[in-house]
Structure formats: C-alpha cells, structure tokens
Design a protein around this motif. Structure first.
Motif, short mmCIF file in Angstrom:
data_model
loop_
_atom_site.label_atom_id
_atom_site.label_comp_id
_atom_site.label_asym_id
_atom_site.label_seq_id
_atom_site.Cartn_x
_atom_site.Cartn_y
_atom_site.Cartn_z
N MET A 1 -7.53 9.09 0.93
CA MET A 1 -7.88 8.06 1.90
C MET A 1 -9.03 7.23 1.31
O MET A 1 -10.01 7.78 0.83
CB MET A 1 -8.27 8.71 3.22
N GLN A 2 -8.88 5.93 1.37
CA GLN A 2 -9.91 5.07 0.82
C GLN A 2 -11.17 5.11 1.66
O GLN A 2 -11.14 5.47 2.84
CB GLN A 2 -9.39 3.63 0.76
N LEU A 3 -12.27 4.73 1.04
CA LEU A 3 -13.56 4.73 1.72
C LEU A 3 -13.54 3.83 2.95
O LEU A 3 -14.12 4.15 3.99
CB LEU A 3 -14.66 4.29 0.75
N PHE A 4 -12.85 2.70 2.85
CA PHE A 4 -12.74 1.75 3.95
C PHE A 4 -12.14 2.41 5.20
O PHE A 4 -12.65 2.28 6.31
CB PHE A 4 -11.87 0.56 3.49
N TYR A 5 -11.06 3.15 5.01
CA TYR A 5 -10.41 3.83 6.13
C TYR A 5 -11.26 4.96 6.67
O TYR A 5 -11.29 5.20 7.88
CB TYR A 5 -9.04 4.36 5.71
N LYS A 6 -11.95 5.67 5.79
CA LYS A 6 -12.80 6.78 6.22
C LYS A 6 -13.96 6.29 7.10
O LYS A 6 -14.31 6.94 8.08
CB LYS A 6 -13.35 7.53 5.02
N ILE A 7 -14.53 5.15 6.73
CA ILE A 7 -15.64 4.60 7.51
C ILE A 7 -15.18 4.24 8.91
O ILE A 7 -15.81 4.61 9.91
CB ILE A 7 -16.25 3.38 6.80
N ILE A 50 -4.30 2.93 14.50
CA ILE A 50 -4.11 1.81 13.57
C ILE A 50 -4.61 2.16 12.17
O ILE A 50 -3.99 1.80 11.18
CB ILE A 50 -4.78 0.54 14.13
N VAL A 51 -5.73 2.88 12.08
CA VAL A 51 -6.24 3.30 10.77
C VAL A 51 -5.22 4.18 10.06
O VAL A 51 -4.96 4.00 8.87
CB VAL A 51 -7.60 4.01 10.90
N PHE A 52 -4.61 5.12 10.78
CA PHE A 52 -3.61 5.98 10.16
C PHE A 52 -2.36 5.20 9.75
O PHE A 52 -1.77 5.46 8.71
CB PHE A 52 -3.24 7.15 11.07
N VAL A 53 -1.96 4.24 10.56
CA VAL A 53 -0.79 3.41 10.21
C VAL A 53 -1.09 2.58 8.96
O VAL A 53 -0.26 2.50 8.04
CB VAL A 53 -0.38 2.52 11.40
N LEU A 54 -2.27 1.96 8.91
CA LEU A 54 -2.63 1.16 7.74
C LEU A 54 -2.73 2.02 6.49
O LEU A 54 -2.32 1.60 5.40
CB LEU A 54 -3.94 0.42 7.99
N THR A 56 -1.08 4.81 5.91
CA THR A 56 0.28 5.18 5.53
C THR A 56 0.99 4.01 4.86
O THR A 56 1.69 4.19 3.86
CB THR A 56 1.07 5.63 6.78
N MET A 57 0.80 2.81 5.39
CA MET A 57 1.43 1.64 4.78
C MET A 57 0.89 1.38 3.38
O MET A 57 1.65 1.00 2.48
CB MET A 57 1.22 0.41 5.68
N SER A 58 -0.40 1.58 3.17
CA SER A 58 -0.97 1.36 1.83
C SER A 58 -0.46 2.42 0.85
O SER A 58 -0.25 2.12 -0.32
CB SER A 58 -2.49 1.36 1.89
N ARG A 59 -0.27 3.65 1.32
CA ARG A 59 0.28 4.69 0.44
C ARG A 59 1.73 4.38 0.08
O ARG A 59 2.15 4.59 -1.06
CB ARG A 59 0.21 6.05 1.12
N LEU A 60 2.51 3.88 1.04
CA LEU A 60 3.90 3.53 0.75
C LEU A 60 4.00 2.36 -0.21
O LEU A 60 4.88 2.33 -1.08
CB LEU A 60 4.63 3.23 2.05
N ALA A 61 3.10 1.38 -0.07
CA ALA A 61 3.11 0.24 -0.97
C ALA A 61 2.72 0.65 -2.38
O ALA A 61 3.27 0.13 -3.36
CB ALA A 61 2.16 -0.83 -0.45
N ALA A 62 1.80 1.59 -2.50
CA ALA A 62 1.39 2.07 -3.82
C ALA A 62 2.50 2.90 -4.47
O ALA A 62 2.69 2.86 -5.68
CB ALA A 62 0.12 2.88 -3.71
N ALA A 63 3.24 3.64 -3.68
CA ALA A 63 4.32 4.47 -4.21
C ALA A 63 5.51 3.62 -4.64
O ALA A 63 6.28 4.02 -5.51
CB ALA A 63 4.76 5.49 -3.16
N LYS A 64 5.67 2.46 -4.03
CA LYS A 64 6.79 1.58 -4.36
C LYS A 64 6.64 0.93 -5.73
O LYS A 64 7.62 0.62 -6.38
CB LYS A 64 6.87 0.47 -3.28
N LYS A 65 5.41 0.72 -6.16
CA LYS A 65 5.17 0.02 -7.44
C LYS A 65 5.50 0.85 -8.63
O LYS A 65 5.76 1.79 -8.94
CB LYS A 65 3.71 -0.42 -7.53
#
Length: 65
Positions: A1-7, A50-54, A56-65
């Motif tokens: 989890m990124q620092l942004f989401y943790k904060i 919303i933090v958990f959804v965001l 999850t979406m960022s992890r899916l976008a990273a896995a797609k690349k």
C-alpha cells in the motif's frame, strides 16, 4: 500500500474513532444531537471504502502493464 493511501486510511480511522467517542449513547444512536456525528462517521466509513477501491484499482493497473 502506498504512503498516500496509508495516510488517508489512518486519517479516516481516526475520524471514525473520534465520532464513536463523542456520540451520546444515553440519548440513543439516532437522536437529533447525534446526527452530525453519525453523518461524519458515515463519511469516514465511505472514505475508507474509497481508499481500498483506489488501492485495488492501482494494483490492477500495475499488474496489467
């Protein structure tokens, strides 16, 4: 989890905790004086979701690349 989401996750959890503390339980959960705390707490819960959804979406976008 990124620092942004943790904060933001920690911030929303603190808001929920504060609102649970200041609710007048003797009056009842849905009493008129508790309404502002209930709305604030529900906004905090929505923020956590919303933090958990965001995240999850960022992890899916990273896995797609």
């Amino acid at each position: 989890m990124q620092l942004f989401y943790k904060i933001f996750l920690a911030l929303f959890i603190v808001f929920i905790g504060i609102n649970l503390y200041v609710i007048e339980w003797g009056l009842g959960f849905w009493h008129e004086e508790n309404a502002k705390f209930i709305f604030s707490m529900s906004a905090g819960i929505l923020g956590v979701i919303i933090v958990f959804v965001l995240h999850t979406m960022s992890r899916l976008a990273a896995a797609k690349k």
